[in-house]
Enzyme design. Structure first.
Site, PDB file in Angstrom:
ATOM      1  N   GLU A  89     -16.800  24.565  -6.342  1.00 35.82           N
ATOM      2  CA  GLU A  89     -18.257  24.584  -6.542  1.00 35.82           C
ATOM      3  C   GLU A  89     -18.681  24.210  -7.962  1.00 35.82           C
ATOM      4  O   GLU A  89     -19.858  24.079  -8.237  1.00 35.82           O
ATOM      5  CB  GLU A  89     -18.863  25.972  -6.267  1.00 35.82           C
ATOM      6  CG  GLU A  89     -18.608  26.568  -4.928  1.00 35.82           C
ATOM      7  CD  GLU A  89     -19.248  27.946  -4.778  1.00 35.82           C
ATOM      8  OE1 GLU A  89     -19.877  28.429  -5.758  1.00 35.82           O
ATOM      9  OE2 GLU A  89     -19.138  28.530  -3.700  1.00 35.82           O
ATOM     10  N   GLY A  90     -17.748  24.102  -8.898  1.00 36.74           N
ATOM     11  CA  GLY A  90     -18.118  24.010 -10.301  1.00 36.74           C
ATOM     12  C   GLY A  90     -18.212  25.367 -10.961  1.00 36.74           C
ATOM     13  O   GLY A  90     -18.659  25.479 -12.109  1.00 36.74           O
TER      14      GLY A  90
END
Length: 345
Positions: free
Chosen positions: A312-313
């Site tokens: 997701e980062g």
């Protein structure tokens, strides 16, 4: 596709490096006392071309896409989770959403190729190449044209964003398989060394994944060049990240690389233009088994090692305050001279 790849010059600048090092060494601290943070100061300064670099308008971009290979059970979750998590990002409920709010990061989700039609809204960029890639066990995941279109889209999307820092994120059920395949092929490693449990496969699921990926590598034995491998094994979200990384490197933005899948995009980009790596800060070492090998291949020294395997980062967002601190220390921490503090004899 090769004409899509811009020439990325080296950032080597002995005069600036020496000036930055003098500035770092002159702060009110013992030499080297800030450890890895000092190396981070030097890297950011060289990327941004300044002795007092300032990070502005950081962009956290999460690229999402589905994978045909997921139908073969290489993930513990069904493909529908890709679009459901995109909705969660946009609603502000995912881990990366929370972290983006906490750290003042602009979060943008890019539909690179999700098998779902999203209603347009703020925070979502729809750049869908197709509703998921093909099954790479049967044919290349992408056609050459699709791969080129995805890379070009990543470059264009990034060029339209403000700021001087890009934080990479991704979402796509099955994309740890793509990352493992890219690592195995581009580094000539056994796929067993590159493959982990992804979203949490049990032992039987992991063996099924290994068997599937071994067969995919054999099917595409001729896909040995970086762009060939990307088309054979990659996802639309990975290809778009490759384009975004190349564009960010060309523009001398700081590139904050998240985990295994984001690192796979950098692996491809660096194989095409090695100087890309001079612009990268690697956020963390993930729990996914292949990520350690990938970081070694890239010569990367990650900032964090928290056992993360979320994607997701989220790791990039967690590491962001360290980059902010590095810049503030360079700009605001007193020197021995300005503070009137005696230096070591």
């Amino acid at each position: 596709m090769q004409n899509l790849i811009p020439q990325i010059p080296s950032l080597q600048n002995p005069a600036l490096s020496a000036a930055l090092q003098r500035r770092i060494d002159g702060k009110t601290k013992p030499l080297g006392a800030l450890g890895h943070l000092e190396r981070l100061m030097l890297r950011i300064g060289l990327i941004l071309g300044s002795e007092t670099p300032a990070l502005r308008e950081p962009q956290l971009m999460v690229f999402a896409g589905d994978h045909g290979l997921a139908r073969r059970g290489v993930s513990a979750y069904p493909s529908d989770v890709t679009w459901q998590m995109v909705e969660n990002f946009l609603a502000g409920g995912a881990a990366v959403s929370v972290l983006a709010r906490q750290h003042g990061l602009k979060l943008t989700v890019v539909d690179a190729g999700v098998a779902h039609d999203f209603a347009p809204r703020a925070g979502l960029l729809i750049a869908k190449i197709a509703a998921g890639t093909a099954d790479s066990a049967e044919q290349p995941a992408m056609t050459t044209d699709q791969c080129a279109t995805a890379i070009a889209a990543g470059k264009t999307l990034l060029a339209r964003q403000p700021g001087n820092a890009l934080l990479l994120g991704e979402m796509g059920i099955g994309n740890t398989s793509s990352a493992a395949l890219l690592l195995a092929r581009l580094q000539n490693l056994a796929v067993e060394r590159c493959t982990g449990r992804g979203t949490g496969l049990d032992d039987a699921g992991l063996q099924r994944k290994l068997d599937t990926l071994g067969a995919v590598l054999q099917r595409h034995a001729q896909a040995t060049e970086p762009l060939q491998a990307l088309a054979a094994f990659g996802g639309f979200e990975i290809a778009m990240m490759v384009g975004a990384v190349l564009q960010a490197a060309l523009e001398r933005r700081v590139i904050v690389v998240d985990g295994f899948i984001a690192s796979a995009a950098v692996l491809v980009a660096a194989a095409l233009q090695p100087a890309v790596l001079e612009r990268c800060v690697f956020a963390h070492r993930s729990e996914e088994s292949g990520h350690r090998l990938m970081l070694e291949a890239l010569g990367a020294e990650p900032l964090l090692d928290l056992g993360l395997r979320l994607g997701e980062g989220s790791g990039a967002a967690l590491a962001w305050p360290l980059l902010s601190s590095a810049c503030l220390i360079l700009s605001e921490m007193a020197s021995f001279e300005s503070a009137g503090v005696s230096q070591q004899a």
